[in-house]
Design an enzyme around this catalytic site. Structure first.
Site, short mmCIF file in Angstrom:
data_model
loop_
_atom_site.label_atom_id
_atom_site.label_comp_id
_atom_site.label_asym_id
_atom_site.label_seq_id
_atom_site.Cartn_x
_atom_site.Cartn_y
_atom_site.Cartn_z
NE ARG A 68 67.77 69.01 38.89
CZ ARG A 68 66.55 68.68 38.45
NH1 ARG A 68 66.10 67.45 38.60
NH2 ARG A 68 65.81 69.57 37.85
CG HIS A 113 70.38 47.59 36.66
ND1 HIS A 113 69.74 48.81 36.79
CD2 HIS A 113 69.57 46.81 35.89
CE1 HIS A 113 68.61 48.78 36.11
NE2 HIS A 113 68.48 47.58 35.57
#
EC number: 2.1.2.2
Length: 208
Positions: A68, A113
């Site tokens: 995926r 982040h």
């Protein structure tokens, strides 16, 4: 300097980039497309309002996880090539990239982040999970890091960091709000830095 921005949610970091482009603060960078891995992400509405091409590339949940990720990354690589992107910016993008995309754009993909990496990074560390972990650890400061994306998760070289204090009585939400404000500055500074250095052929601008 064509830029492709990857998003997953509300898009406040994207908005900071859009505003900076209007004010010529992206070092010559121009946002040529926005890709979301979530249907209906408000970030796409922000991009559409500026007449920027928008694409939704959903992870194929019928595939095993590793396949995926590769499939999604390959579709994003196609979008990057369609928009002639030189730089890819992950602005609150939650999917993990891998495969040919990482190699084709080596040193030219950046991510923001919400911690002072290498602390509180890695698989599963995103959003409130990061801020809760910071508070549980007793850290006295946190912040955000913009880093180069490599084959790991939050492991690439840091471009820049911005720091905030952890205050008595902080909750994950209050700490997140303080860090979000710094993210909006950091992502613009990093995008401009990368655009300028890529244009001049000096890509390695990392912190220690």
């Amino acid at each position: 300097m064509p830029i492709l921005v990857l998003v997953s949610g509300n898009g406040t970091n994207l908005q900071a980039l859009l505003d900076a482009e209007k004010e010529n603060r992206l070092g010559g960078g121009v946002i040529r497309g926005v890709v979301s891995d979530r249907a209906g992400a408000f970030a796409l509405t922000r991009a559409a309002a500026e007449n920027i091409p928008c694409f939704t590339e959903l992870p194929d949940t019928s595939l095993p996880r590793e396949q995926r990720r590769r499939d999604l990354s390959d579709r994003i690589l196609k979008r990057a090539r369609e928009t002639d992107a030189v730089l890819i910016i992950l602005a609150g993008f939650l999917s993990i990239l891998e495969g040919e995309l990482i190699h084709a754009y080596a040193g030219r993909i950046i991510n923001i982040h919400p911690s002072l990496l290498p602390k509180f990074g890695g698989p599963g560390m995103y959003g409130d999970r990061v801020h809760r972990a910071v508070l549980d650890s007793g850290e006295t400061e946190s912040g955000c890091t913009v880093h180069i994306v490599d084959e790991g998760t939050d492991t690439g070289p840091a471009l820049l960091r911005r720091r905030v204090p952890v205050l008595p009585g902080d909750t994950p939400d209050s700490l997140a709000e303080r860090i979000h404000r710094e993210e909006h500055t950091a992502i613009v500074e990093a995008a401009a830095l990368m655009a300028e250095r890529l244009a001049s052929g000096t890509e390695k601008v990392f912190e220690n």
